[in-house]
Design an enzyme around this catalytic site. Structure first.
Site, PDB file in Angstrom:
ATOM      1  N   ILE A 127       0.852  -1.191   0.000  1.00  0.00           N
ATOM      2  CA  ILE A 127       0.000   0.000   0.000  1.00  0.00           C
ATOM      3  C   ILE A 127       0.887   1.240   0.000  1.00  0.00           C
ATOM      4  O   ILE A 127       1.916   1.263   0.665  1.00  0.00           O
ATOM      5  CB  ILE A 127      -0.976  -0.018   1.204  1.00  0.00           C
ATOM      6  CG1 ILE A 127      -1.849   1.245   1.225  1.00  0.00           C
ATOM      7  CG2 ILE A 127      -0.274  -0.203   2.526  1.00  0.00           C
ATOM      8  CD1 ILE A 127      -3.043   1.144   2.170  1.00  0.00           C
TER       9      ILE A 127
ATOM     10  N   ILE B 277       0.582   5.652  -0.368  1.00  0.00           N
ATOM     11  CA  ILE B 277      -0.062   6.931  -0.674  1.00  0.00           C
ATOM     12  C   ILE B 277       1.067   7.863  -1.105  1.00  0.00           C
ATOM     13  O   ILE B 277       2.071   7.991  -0.400  1.00  0.00           O
ATOM     14  CB  ILE B 277      -0.800   7.514   0.567  1.00  0.00           C
ATOM     15  CG1 ILE B 277      -1.848   6.525   1.092  1.00  0.00           C
ATOM     16  CG2 ILE B 277      -1.439   8.860   0.237  1.00  0.00           C
ATOM     17  CD1 ILE B 277      -2.965   6.186   0.126  1.00  0.00           C
TER      18      ILE B 277
ATOM     19  N   GLN C  31      -0.487  12.660   1.347  1.00  0.00           N
ATOM     20  CA  GLN C  31      -0.539  12.023   2.653  1.00  0.00           C
ATOM     21  C   GLN C  31      -1.235  12.953   3.641  1.00  0.00           C
ATOM     22  O   GLN C  31      -1.487  14.107   3.346  1.00  0.00           O
ATOM     23  CB  GLN C  31       0.880  11.649   3.090  1.00  0.00           C
ATOM     24  CG  GLN C  31       1.362  10.452   2.274  1.00  0.00           C
ATOM     25  CD  GLN C  31       2.816  10.115   2.474  1.00  0.00           C
ATOM     26  OE1 GLN C  31       3.526  10.825   3.164  1.00  0.00           O
ATOM     27  NE2 GLN C  31       3.263   9.041   1.839  1.00  0.00           N
ATOM     28  N   ARG C  32      -1.539  12.411   4.801  1.00  0.00           N
ATOM     29  CA  ARG C  32      -2.269  13.144   5.847  1.00  0.00           C
ATOM     30  C   ARG C  32      -3.715  13.453   5.461  1.00  0.00           C
ATOM     31  O   ARG C  32      -4.335  14.365   5.983  1.00  0.00           O
ATOM     32  CB  ARG C  32      -1.561  14.455   6.227  1.00  0.00           C
ATOM     33  CG  ARG C  32      -0.228  14.202   6.878  1.00  0.00           C
ATOM     34  CD  ARG C  32       0.567  15.472   7.004  1.00  0.00           C
ATOM     35  NE  ARG C  32       1.966  15.161   7.164  1.00  0.00           N
ATOM     36  CZ  ARG C  32       2.536  14.797   8.304  1.00  0.00           C
ATOM     37  NH1 ARG C  32       1.807  14.704   9.390  1.00  0.00           N
ATOM     38  NH2 ARG C  32       3.828  14.532   8.373  1.00  0.00           N
TER      39      ARG C  32
ATOM     40  N   LEU D 164      -6.047   8.789   3.551  1.00  0.00           N
ATOM     41  CA  LEU D 164      -6.357   7.933   2.406  1.00  0.00           C
ATOM     42  C   LEU D 164      -5.861   6.509   2.635  1.00  0.00           C
ATOM     43  O   LEU D 164      -6.461   5.546   2.154  1.00  0.00           O
ATOM     44  CB  LEU D 164      -5.725   8.488   1.123  1.00  0.00           C
ATOM     45  CG  LEU D 164      -6.239   9.858   0.674  1.00  0.00           C
ATOM     46  CD1 LEU D 164      -5.605  10.262  -0.648  1.00  0.00           C
ATOM     47  CD2 LEU D 164      -7.748   9.810   0.526  1.00  0.00           C
ATOM     48  N   GLY D 165      -4.750   6.383   3.387  1.00  0.00           N
ATOM     49  CA  GLY D 165      -4.220   5.051   3.692  1.00  0.00           C
ATOM     50  C   GLY D 165      -5.252   4.240   4.468  1.00  0.00           C
ATOM     51  O   GLY D 165      -5.530   3.084   4.144  1.00  0.00           O
TER      52      GLY D 165
ATOM     53  N   GLU E  88      -0.225  -8.660   3.888  1.00  0.00           N
ATOM     54  CA  GLU E  88       0.921  -9.546   3.805  1.00  0.00           C
ATOM     55  C   GLU E  88       2.024  -8.997   4.710  1.00  0.00           C
ATOM     56  O   GLU E  88       2.252  -7.799   4.769  1.00  0.00           O
ATOM     57  CB  GLU E  88       1.385  -9.549   2.344  1.00  0.00           C
ATOM     58  CG  GLU E  88       2.493 -10.488   2.053  1.00  0.00           C
ATOM     59  CD  GLU E  88       2.905 -10.393   0.582  1.00  0.00           C
ATOM     60  OE1 GLU E  88       2.016 -10.430  -0.288  1.00  0.00           O
ATOM     61  OE2 GLU E  88       4.100 -10.274   0.333  1.00  0.00           O
TER      62      GLU E  88
ATOM     63  N   SER F 146       5.884  -2.628   6.569  1.00  0.00           N
ATOM     64  CA  SER F 146       6.909  -1.600   6.727  1.00  0.00           C
ATOM     65  C   SER F 146       6.585  -0.863   8.028  1.00  0.00           C
ATOM     66  O   SER F 146       5.466  -0.950   8.528  1.00  0.00           O
ATOM     67  CB  SER F 146       6.853  -0.629   5.560  1.00  0.00           C
ATOM     68  OG  SER F 146       5.719   0.199   5.699  1.00  0.00           O
TER      69      SER F 146
END
Ligand SMILES: [Zn+2]
EC number: 2.3.1.48
Lengths: 364, 329
Positions: free
Chosen positions: A229, A231, A236-237, A240-241, A265, A269
């Site tokens: 995944i 973004i 970001q912020r 959306l993630g 999976e 990170s």
């Protein structure tokens, strides 16, 4: 996050498994340790700036897969080198014979990379990049590649499902671009078995791609509902993630083998882990709130309500610091007081189920 | 595909580096659904199984500059046609594939090893081999040996099943992939202009074509078997009347059982779990009159008396077991 290689140590961490092996358990623990050095992965960013529509971004990670592996000079992008050699097959031979191939030892291989903000085609030539954008087939008010799977015309978000084998070049270029902001992706070209879910948001009167997640349709572990995944930094912020994470669980409901429980999976990170723990915690908080008057709960019950794998549930409960134990031999208890403290600390009203997607708009 | 062999236990208390399995240190809350009591008291003695991860985040400066793009007004030819990337991407795809195949070969090799481990465990000198691959506390304790043997065999069989399942899915997918004809369209997506409810209905139909419909099978006695491609097969009461619903499938998918004498299989004891039955996989075809089946699924892969993976439903309908079809004629 990577698409294929990462599961060297977690193949059996199925939530529904009745298996009793320590290997299962210890492997889950080790999910957190990353295997280093995959192809395409470099220690430092090798491209100084990437231009993406209205943004000039410093990449977070290096990406060797944009370049031809045998061209050590790194003067050209891979496709330029390949096309040059195709036109003049002797060029490569000449280089080898005279051994005069200049080896570029600089950290930066390329100063500026121009990526089309509609279809992710790339070039080192700004003029070409701009010209392409004007004629780009994906340059539309609303994207038409793949299938519409989410359409919120009030908040102006669209998610489209793009299948690797149907749109290989688009997906390859998407992976290559994503690698600039992901540290452990290692499949960029063999994407036939993956679906990509790209989120588009409105900017300058147009829907543009802001991030994506991929899902392996042939995952060895049937419970994997998300492979990687990302973004893109300018967007970001915006949460959306989290929106995409929630979408991945919605999608799992309609994926054979994932109706019971599923999850991303491993290994995640560090950024992925934070996003997931935050998402899981908020969702699980609501379940605990509903069950707090019971005498006991089981991890399996939480799984049933949330669709999260058992390991993810336990990991989250542990991380919320609401599971307590008098001593190592005594049974584990869930402390409601600790739970209330957690909610207060995180400014969360557990009686309300947090939702990131507009349910009406899901078109899976 | 992933390595089918498990990671060796990193448990430092055990120095046997070839150990694959340790069944002593399992998490009861995950594996055995042990209840977690609820207490009102606060405590700072936090339970730790995974260990709290406080790994520092890599520092990423968000270096983004907004720019004003000036695009040319008129462009005749796209300088970046897809063909430009073709040679390079084909080469990279090939290289990558080679890497993936090497990994696959390694995994097949490991599956071979597991198969032979399984054979060894079924031979007379299995105790010795068991101690080499599974953590055994007291090799003279026959009951421990027997238990660990069974656990190890279950574990290996599970991995082999999983890989078989993967292989099957792989074949199915590759067939679909081979038959796909690429078509590109420049037109706008009509779905944007349809009411959301209509798109939802469209998706539902697409899904049915792709995975097969939800199958309802009238079992008589007001019982109905529902096989949903996205759910656990289950028996419900009082649904028998709906089985003739028009929306079931392009073709008639519900073939009712003979009304006069419903199969004895179900009877009333649908919720009585019979352990021995759950242990092995029995095909629906082989179900006999006097068998009792646990339909209340409890988490393993044996569902409805057959492996859940062997229960696909198809767009053209659900086929009754052969002997039932014959009996009907
Ligand atoms: Zn483009």
């Amino acid at each position: 996050m990577s698409l294929i290689e990462t599961q060297t140590n977690n193949e059996e961490q199925n939530g529904n498994s009745n298996s009793n092996g320590k290997a299962l358990v210890s492997s889950t623990k080790e999910l957190k340790i990353k295997e280093p050095s995959f192809y395409g992965v470099l220690n430092k960013p090798n491209i100084e700036f990437v231009y993406f529509g209205n943004y000039k971004i410093s990449p977070w990670y290096g990406n060797a897969a944009y370049f031809y592996p045998q061209d050590l000079s790194h003067n050209l992008l891979g496709y330029e080198y390949a096309n040059k050699v195709a036109l003049d097959p002797l060029a490569r031979k000449r280089n080898k014979e005279t051994d005069n191939q200049e080896i570029n030892t600089n950290v930066i291989w390329l100063e500026n990379l121009f990526v089309c903000p509609f279809c992710f085609k790339y070039t080192a030539n700004q003029h070409e990049g701009n010209q392409h954008q004007v004629l780009c087939k994906c340059n539309k008010y609303r994207p038409n590649i793949g299938k519409l799977v989410y359409y919120d015309s009030t908040s102006n978000y669209i998610i489209r499902e793009i299948r690797g084998f149907q749109h290989p070049l688009y997906c390859q270029n998407l992976c290559l671009f994503g690698k600039l902001f992901l540290d452990d992706k290692s499949i960029y070209y063999n994407i036939d078995h993956f679906n990509f879910y790209v989120i588009y948001g409105m900017e300058s009167d147009k829907y543009i791609p802001m991030g994506f997640f991929s899902k392996e349709m042939l995952s060895y572990d049937v419970e994997n509902n998300l492979a990687c995944i990302c973004i893109f930094p300018p967007f970001q912020r915006k949460k959306l993630g989290t929106l995409l994470i929630e979408f991945s669980y919605e999608l799992a409901k309609f994926t054979p083998g994932q109706y019971r429980s599923s999850g991303p999976e491993f290994p995640l990170s560090p950024f992925g882990q934070i996003s997931y723990l935050s998402y899981w915690s908020k969702k699980i908080a609501n379940v605990i709130y509903k069950m707090k008057n019971k005498k006991s709960i089981t991890v399996a019950e939480v799984m049933k309500y949330t669709g999260f794998r058992k390991e993810d549930v336990l990991l989250t409960l542990e991380n919320m610091k609401i599971l307590v134990q008098e001593d190592l031999d005594s049974s584990v208890l869930l402390s409601i007081k600790n739970f209330e403290n957690w909610c207060q600390l995180n400014n969360l009203d557990p009686s309300i189920e947090v939702k990131y997607l507009n349910e009406e708009c899901i078109l899976i | 595909m992933v390595s089918p062999r498990k990671l060796r236990s990193k448990d430092t208390t055990n120095n046997n580096s070839t150990l694959l399995y340790d069944f002593d240190n399992i998490n009861e809350y995950i594996s055995n659904d042990k209840p977690i009591g609820i207490t009102k008291k606060a405590s700072d003695n936090h339970y730790s199984w995974f260990g709290i991860m406080n790994k520092p985040l890599p520092t990423k400066q968000i270096d983004i500059i907004e720019i004003d793009q000036i695009l040319p007004r008129r462009v005749q030819i796209d300088p970046l046609p897809s063909s430009k990337y073709e040679i390079f991407h084909r080469k990279m795809r090939k290289d990558e594939k080679q890497m993936i195949n090497e990994e696959k070969d390694r995994n097949f090799y490991e599956l071979d090893i597991l198969t032979s481990e399984l054979q060894t465990l079924n031979q007379y000198n299995w105790e010795k081999r068991l101690c080499q691959i599974t953590k055994v506390n007291d090799p003279r304790d026959t009951s421990e040996l027997e238990l660990k043997k069974q656990l190890t065999i279950n574990e290996i069989e599970k991995i082999l099943r999983k890989s078989e399942n993967w292989r099957k899915r792989n074949d199915l997918f590759n067939n679909k992939f081979k038959n796909y004809v690429r078509k590109e369209t420049d037109e706008s997506d009509e779905d944007y202009d349809l009411p959301l409810e209509e798109v939802k209905l469209k998706r539902k139909n697409e899904r049915r074509l792709k995975y097969g419909p939800k199958v309802k099978l009238n079992l008589g006695n007001d019982l109905c078997l529902i096989i949903d491609p996205f759910g656990i097969p289950k028996i419900v009461k009082g649904h028998a009347a709906i089985t003739k619903s028009k929306t079931q499938s392009p073709r008639k998918i519900v073939r009712e059982m003979p009304k006069s004498k419903p199969k004895e299989v179900i009877k009333k004891e649908v919720h009585v779990p019979i352990e021995s039955f759950k242990q092995k996989s029995i095909k629906l075809e082989n179900v006999t009159k006097d068998m009792k089946i646990d339909f209340k699924n409890s988490g393993d892969e044996v569902l409805f008396g057959t492996l859940s993976n062997n229960l696909p439903t198809f767009a053209n309908g659900f086929q009754l077991p052969l002997n039932v079809r014959r009996a009907k004629k």
